[in-house]
Scaffold this motif. Structure first.
Motif, PDB file in Angstrom:
ATOM      1  N   ALA A 285       0.836  -1.203   0.000  1.00  0.00           N
ATOM      2  CA  ALA A 285       0.000   0.000   0.000  1.00  0.00           C
ATOM      3  C   ALA A 285       0.866   1.247   0.000  1.00  0.00           C
ATOM      4  CB  ALA A 285      -0.932  -0.011   1.210  1.00  0.00           C
ATOM      5  N   GLY A 286       1.980   1.218   0.738  1.00  0.00           N
ATOM      6  CA  GLY A 286       2.883   2.372   0.754  1.00  0.00           C
ATOM      7  C   GLY A 286       3.462   2.676  -0.609  1.00  0.00           C
ATOM      8  N   GLU A 287       3.828   1.633  -1.346  1.00  0.00           N
ATOM      9  CA  GLU A 287       4.351   1.852  -2.705  1.00  0.00           C
ATOM     10  C   GLU A 287       3.297   2.519  -3.582  1.00  0.00           C
ATOM     11  OE1 GLU A 287       7.485  -1.571  -3.847  1.00  0.00           O
ATOM     12  OE2 GLU A 287       5.550  -2.348  -3.196  1.00  0.00           O
ATOM     13  N   ILE A 288       2.046   2.073  -3.474  1.00  0.00           N
ATOM     14  CA  ILE A 288       0.991   2.657  -4.297  1.00  0.00           C
ATOM     15  C   ILE A 288       0.714   4.094  -3.884  1.00  0.00           C
ATOM     16  CG2 ILE A 288      -1.440   2.488  -4.955  1.00  0.00           C
ATOM     17  CD1 ILE A 288       0.437   0.379  -6.226  1.00  0.00           C
ATOM     18  N   VAL A 289       0.667   4.363  -2.585  1.00  0.00           N
ATOM     19  CA  VAL A 289       0.432   5.736  -2.115  1.00  0.00           C
ATOM     20  C   VAL A 289       1.511   6.679  -2.626  1.00  0.00           C
ATOM     21  CG1 VAL A 289       0.507   7.187  -0.046  1.00  0.00           C
ATOM     22  CG2 VAL A 289      -0.951   5.155  -0.096  1.00  0.00           C
ATOM     23  N   ARG A 290       2.759   6.297  -2.475  1.00  0.00           N
ATOM     24  CA  ARG A 290       3.848   7.177  -2.921  1.00  0.00           C
ATOM     25  C   ARG A 290       3.873   7.307  -4.435  1.00  0.00           C
ATOM     26  NH1 ARG A 290       5.826   4.602   1.684  1.00  0.00           N
ATOM     27  NH2 ARG A 290       6.711   2.842   0.508  1.00  0.00           N
ATOM     28  N   LEU A 291       3.542   6.236  -5.138  1.00  0.00           N
ATOM     29  CA  LEU A 291       3.424   6.298  -6.595  1.00  0.00           C
ATOM     30  C   LEU A 291       2.339   7.288  -6.999  1.00  0.00           C
ATOM     31  CD1 LEU A 291       4.470   4.859  -9.223  1.00  0.00           C
ATOM     32  CD2 LEU A 291       2.535   3.296  -8.945  1.00  0.00           C
ATOM     33  N   LEU A 292       1.186   7.205  -6.360  1.00  0.00           N
ATOM     34  CA  LEU A 292       0.092   8.128  -6.640  1.00  0.00           C
ATOM     35  C   LEU A 292       0.529   9.568  -6.406  1.00  0.00           C
ATOM     36  CD1 LEU A 292      -2.940   8.729  -7.206  1.00  0.00           C
ATOM     37  CD2 LEU A 292      -3.351   8.328  -4.761  1.00  0.00           C
ATOM     38  N   CYS A 293       1.217   9.820  -5.308  1.00  0.00           N
ATOM     39  CA  CYS A 293       1.651  11.186  -5.004  1.00  0.00           C
ATOM     40  C   CYS A 293       2.593  11.728  -6.081  1.00  0.00           C
ATOM     41  CB  CYS A 293       2.331  11.220  -3.644  1.00  0.00           C
ATOM     42  SG  CYS A 293       1.241  10.872  -2.249  1.00  0.00           S
ATOM     43  N   ARG A 294       3.548  10.925  -6.507  1.00  0.00           N
ATOM     44  CA  ARG A 294       4.469  11.387  -7.556  1.00  0.00           C
ATOM     45  C   ARG A 294       3.739  11.645  -8.873  1.00  0.00           C
ATOM     46  NH1 ARG A 294       9.616  11.718  -6.303  1.00  0.00           N
ATOM     47  NH2 ARG A 294      10.564  10.339  -4.751  1.00  0.00           N
ATOM     48  N   ILE A 295       2.823  10.747  -9.214  1.00  0.00           N
ATOM     49  CA  ILE A 295       2.086  10.904 -10.464  1.00  0.00           C
ATOM     50  C   ILE A 295       1.254  12.181 -10.443  1.00  0.00           C
ATOM     51  CG2 ILE A 295       0.130   9.938 -11.749  1.00  0.00           C
ATOM     52  CD1 ILE A 295       1.340   7.159 -11.177  1.00  0.00           C
ATOM     53  N   VAL A 296       0.546  12.423  -9.352  1.00  0.00           N
ATOM     54  CA  VAL A 296      -0.301  13.615  -9.258  1.00  0.00           C
ATOM     55  C   VAL A 296       0.551  14.873  -9.298  1.00  0.00           C
ATOM     56  CG1 VAL A 296      -1.898  14.871  -7.754  1.00  0.00           C
ATOM     57  CG2 VAL A 296      -2.178  12.410  -8.094  1.00  0.00           C
ATOM     58  N   ALA A 297       1.707  14.866  -8.648  1.00  0.00           N
ATOM     59  CA  ALA A 297       2.591  16.028  -8.669  1.00  0.00           C
ATOM     60  C   ALA A 297       3.128  16.309 -10.064  1.00  0.00           C
ATOM     61  CB  ALA A 297       3.746  15.821  -7.693  1.00  0.00           C
ATOM     62  N   ARG A 298       3.176  15.276 -10.916  1.00  0.00           N
ATOM     63  CA  ARG A 298       3.643  15.458 -12.294  1.00  0.00           C
ATOM     64  C   ARG A 298       2.480  15.670 -13.257  1.00  0.00           C
ATOM     65  NH1 ARG A 298       8.263  10.622 -11.964  1.00  0.00           N
ATOM     66  NH2 ARG A 298       9.409  11.605 -10.226  1.00  0.00           N
ATOM     67  N   GLY A 299       1.271  15.842 -12.719  1.00  0.00           N
ATOM     68  CA  GLY A 299       0.128  16.209 -13.546  1.00  0.00           C
ATOM     69  C   GLY A 299      -0.685  15.059 -14.079  1.00  0.00           C
ATOM     70  N   GLY A 300      -0.505  13.847 -13.536  1.00  0.00           N
ATOM     71  CA  GLY A 300      -1.192  12.693 -14.087  1.00  0.00           C
ATOM     72  C   GLY A 300      -2.198  12.070 -13.141  1.00  0.00           C
ATOM     73  N   ASN A 301      -2.826  11.019 -13.627  1.00  0.00           N
ATOM     74  CA  ASN A 301      -3.695  10.143 -12.840  1.00  0.00           C
ATOM     75  C   ASN A 301      -3.037   8.776 -12.750  1.00  0.00           C
ATOM     76  OD1 ASN A 301      -5.508  12.262 -13.056  1.00  0.00           O
ATOM     77  ND2 ASN A 301      -7.235  10.995 -13.706  1.00  0.00           N
ATOM     78  N   LEU A 302      -3.401   8.016 -11.709  1.00  0.00           N
ATOM     79  CA  LEU A 302      -2.977   6.622 -11.587  1.00  0.00           C
ATOM     80  C   LEU A 302      -4.171   5.720 -11.847  1.00  0.00           C
ATOM     81  CD1 LEU A 302      -1.143   4.246 -10.810  1.00  0.00           C
ATOM     82  CD2 LEU A 302      -1.679   4.716  -8.401  1.00  0.00           C
ATOM     83  N   LEU A 303      -4.034   4.824 -12.829  1.00  0.00           N
ATOM     84  CA  LEU A 303      -5.032   3.797 -13.109  1.00  0.00           C
ATOM     85  C   LEU A 303      -4.433   2.473 -12.649  1.00  0.00           C
ATOM     86  CD1 LEU A 303      -7.851   3.411 -14.435  1.00  0.00           C
ATOM     87  CD2 LEU A 303      -6.641   2.775 -16.530  1.00  0.00           C
ATOM     88  N   LEU A 304      -4.899   1.982 -11.504  1.00  0.00           N
ATOM     89  CA  LEU A 304      -4.308   0.799 -10.895  1.00  0.00           C
ATOM     90  C   LEU A 304      -4.958  -0.458 -11.458  1.00  0.00           C
ATOM     91  CD1 LEU A 304      -2.257  -0.073  -8.708  1.00  0.00           C
ATOM     92  CD2 LEU A 304      -4.174  -0.147  -7.090  1.00  0.00           C
ATOM     93  N   GLY A 305      -4.122  -1.350 -11.971  1.00  0.00           N
ATOM     94  CA  GLY A 305      -4.618  -2.555 -12.627  1.00  0.00           C
ATOM     95  C   GLY A 305      -4.739  -3.728 -11.672  1.00  0.00           C
ATOM     96  N   LEU A 306      -5.912  -4.324 -11.657  1.00  0.00           N
ATOM     97  CA  LEU A 306      -6.126  -5.545 -10.891  1.00  0.00           C
ATOM     98  C   LEU A 306      -7.254  -6.321 -11.551  1.00  0.00           C
ATOM     99  CD1 LEU A 306      -8.899  -4.952  -9.000  1.00  0.00           C
ATOM    100  CD2 LEU A 306      -7.243  -3.530  -7.800  1.00  0.00           C
ATOM    101  N   GLY A 307      -7.444  -7.549 -11.105  1.00  0.00           N
ATOM    102  CA  GLY A 307      -8.514  -8.351 -11.686  1.00  0.00           C
ATOM    103  C   GLY A 307      -8.707  -9.624 -10.918  1.00  0.00           C
ATOM    104  N   PRO A 308      -9.872 -10.208 -11.037  1.00  0.00           N
ATOM    105  CA  PRO A 308     -10.183 -11.430 -10.306  1.00  0.00           C
ATOM    106  C   PRO A 308      -9.520 -12.658 -10.923  1.00  0.00           C
ATOM    107  CG  PRO A 308     -12.007 -10.845 -11.715  1.00  0.00           C
ATOM    108  CD  PRO A 308     -11.009  -9.726 -11.832  1.00  0.00           C
ATOM    109  N   ASP A 309      -9.564 -13.747 -10.183  1.00  0.00           N
ATOM    110  CA  ASP A 309      -9.092 -15.019 -10.723  1.00  0.00           C
ATOM    111  C   ASP A 309     -10.201 -15.665 -11.553  1.00  0.00           C
ATOM    112  OD1 ASP A 309     -10.920 -16.191  -8.952  1.00  0.00           O
ATOM    113  OD2 ASP A 309      -9.385 -16.792  -7.512  1.00  0.00           O
ATOM    114  N   HIS A 310      -9.996 -16.901 -11.964  1.00  0.00           N
ATOM    115  CA  HIS A 310     -10.951 -17.547 -12.868  1.00  0.00           C
ATOM    116  C   HIS A 310     -12.319 -17.755 -12.231  1.00  0.00           C
ATOM    117  CE1 HIS A 310      -9.450 -20.966 -10.566  1.00  0.00           C
ATOM    118  NE2 HIS A 310     -10.530 -21.626 -10.926  1.00  0.00           N
ATOM    119  N   THR A 311     -12.386 -17.737 -10.894  1.00  0.00           N
ATOM    120  CA  THR A 311     -13.674 -17.911 -10.224  1.00  0.00           C
ATOM    121  C   THR A 311     -14.462 -16.614 -10.104  1.00  0.00           C
ATOM    122  OG1 THR A 311     -12.935 -17.458  -7.949  1.00  0.00           O
ATOM    123  CG2 THR A 311     -12.582 -19.698  -8.815  1.00  0.00           C
ATOM    124  N   GLY A 312     -13.796 -15.492 -10.392  1.00  0.00           N
ATOM    125  CA  GLY A 312     -14.428 -14.189 -10.209  1.00  0.00           C
ATOM    126  C   GLY A 312     -14.078 -13.529  -8.895  1.00  0.00           C
ATOM    127  N   ALA A 313     -13.224 -14.153  -8.093  1.00  0.00           N
ATOM    128  CA  ALA A 313     -12.873 -13.629  -6.778  1.00  0.00           C
ATOM    129  C   ALA A 313     -11.599 -12.796  -6.838  1.00  0.00           C
ATOM    130  CB  ALA A 313     -12.692 -14.768  -5.786  1.00  0.00           C
TER     131      ALA A 313
END
Length: 426
Positions: A285-313
């Motif tokens: 979570a810390g890596e994502i928070v700091r990544l978000l902060c750097r991206i926003v300071a450089r004028g961008g958005n963060l689109l975080l990629g995730l997805g469920p497994d084959h069961t949908g979970a």
């Protein structure tokens, strides 16, 4: 040389773009029958030889047999743990403001009830219009909606014509009649998504190799029609720089400095765009928070990629990460949402954002006792977000020196709010 960014001229689109730039944090969800194999989405159908295109045993040397096997994956796609409401609740609690969902990846399998093909989620054992349920769930939690759609379609006979070799990701023919049919098919599927699935904020078009002169889908006509159906729609013909790329989308990377145009880094939480199986490792979570902060300071958005497994979970670890990120944004979100970059942008372990007369200095190290913030003039007030007591601060030679209270140690990052004197009237 990279082509220059082309700003939209439609005032409704510009207003939507300004809205989108305020959101800062979104989620992109990849999912499809390919999750049954734990391979890299559709890419194992491609024969370009890259490592991420490697096929599972025993299919490495049998491209035709593998394609037949792959296209039967939907026959076992039942996904008993598919719970879009739970996904939406967790993403909203994480502070995400919009979702981009893969309605169709390069393999041509539609995760919605298209009338133009039987290769779709509603004809599987799952038997559900996945995209409709996802969009409804996320809208119910106040998130904006983005439609991911691949311009390539390796299932369609007018893209990969049966009986001809498929040596790479491109269409395997040069037949104008076939291409016209495929273009009409593509426009028709996108029109379905923009007429039967509620309000859409972003049309996120993947497969950047599908472009003129080799594979011309007449994007100007498609974009114009899309905005007739969804006024103000942002169209992102990603990697095809020009008037149909309302914002840019660097993948798995972050630009090293402020960018002069709207942009969004799409970066995965784990090693791939969806959950391939147990034992995966995820960014903290810390890596994502700091990544978000750097991206926003450089004028961008963060689109975080995730997805469920084959069961949908979604794995429990993903829910834990989202909750931890949301806890941080619950305290510090005013330094993120609705802000714009602010000089000096970054210094040592600080990054900067601004809203009106307030400058935010975000510290990416939480072990600091003192912070020096360069400012052109003294602030009127200084606050530490999440701390109710007064702060010990002073100005000295163009800097604000802030002593951080020993009793307060934010997790992941901290944020100072500095209220500046109003700008003089011109």
């Amino acid at each position: 040389m990279t082509s220059p960014y082309v700003w939209p001229t439609d005032q409704v689109v510009l207003a939507k773009l300004d809205w989108w730039r305020d959101q800062k944090f979104g989620v992109i969800i990849h999912w499809g029958p390919y999750s049954r194999l734990g391979v890299v989405e559709s890419w194992t159908l491609c024969q370009e030889g890259e490592d991420f295109m490697a096929r599972p045993e025993p299919w490495q040397g049998d491209p035709d047999g593998y394609r037949e096997f792959y296209e039967k994956l939907p026959e076992g796609f039942d996904a008993p743990a598919f719970e879009p409401e739970r996904w939406a609740e967790a993403c909203a609690a994480a502070g995400m403001r919009y979702v981009v969902f893969t309605t169709k990846h390069h393999d041509g399998f539609a995760m919605y009830d298209t009338r133009l093909s039987d290769y779709k989620s509603t004809t599987t054992p799952l038997g559900r219009d996945v995209a409709a349920e996802v969009f409804d769930a996320f809208r119910a939690h106040g998130l904006g909606v983005g439609v991911y759609f691949s311009k390539a379609d390796w299932h369609h006979p007018d893209y990969w014509t049966p009986g001809l070799p498929t040596p790479d990701r491109h269409a395997n023919h040069a037949d104008p009649g076939r291409w016209r049919r495929f273009t009409d098919f593509t426009h028709g599927q996108i029109e379905e998504l923009l007429t039967g699935y509620g309000p859409v904020d972003v049309l996120w078009l993947d497969a950047g190799w599908v472009k003129p002169p080799r594979e011309d889908l007449d994007l100007p006509r498609l974009a114009a029609r899309a905005r007739e159906l969804q006024p103000g729609l942002l169209v992102v013909d990603r990697e095809v720089h020009g008037p149909q790329e309302d914002y840019r989308t660097p993948e798995q990377t972050v630009p090293v400095e402020l960018q002069p145009f709207p942009w969004e880094s799409c970066i995965t939480l784990g090693p791939s765009w969806y959950t391939a199986g147990p034992g995966e490792t995820y960014k903290t979570a810390g890596e994502i928070v700091r990544l978000l902060c750097r991206i926003v300071a450089r004028g961008g958005n963060l689109l975080l990629g995730l997805g469920p497994d084959h069961t949908g979970a979604l794995p429990d670890t993903i829910y834990e990460r989202l909750a931890e990120i949301g806890a941080w944004l619950g305290t510090h979100g005013e330094a993120i949402y609705g802000t714009r970059p602010c000089e000096p942008y970054e210094t040592d372990d600080l990054v900067f954002t601004r809203r009106a007369d307030t400058i935010y200095a975000i510290g990416l190290r939480v072990d600091l006792d003192e912070v020096r913030v360069p400012l052109p003039q003294p602030p009127q007030a200084v606050r530490l977000l999440g701390h109710d007591g007064p702060l010990d601060w002073q100005t000295d030679d163009g800097e604000v020196i802030v002593r951080l209270p020993g009793s307060h140690r934010a997790r992941h990052a901290f944020a100072l709010s500095l209220t500046m004197p109003p700008a003089p009237n011109p």
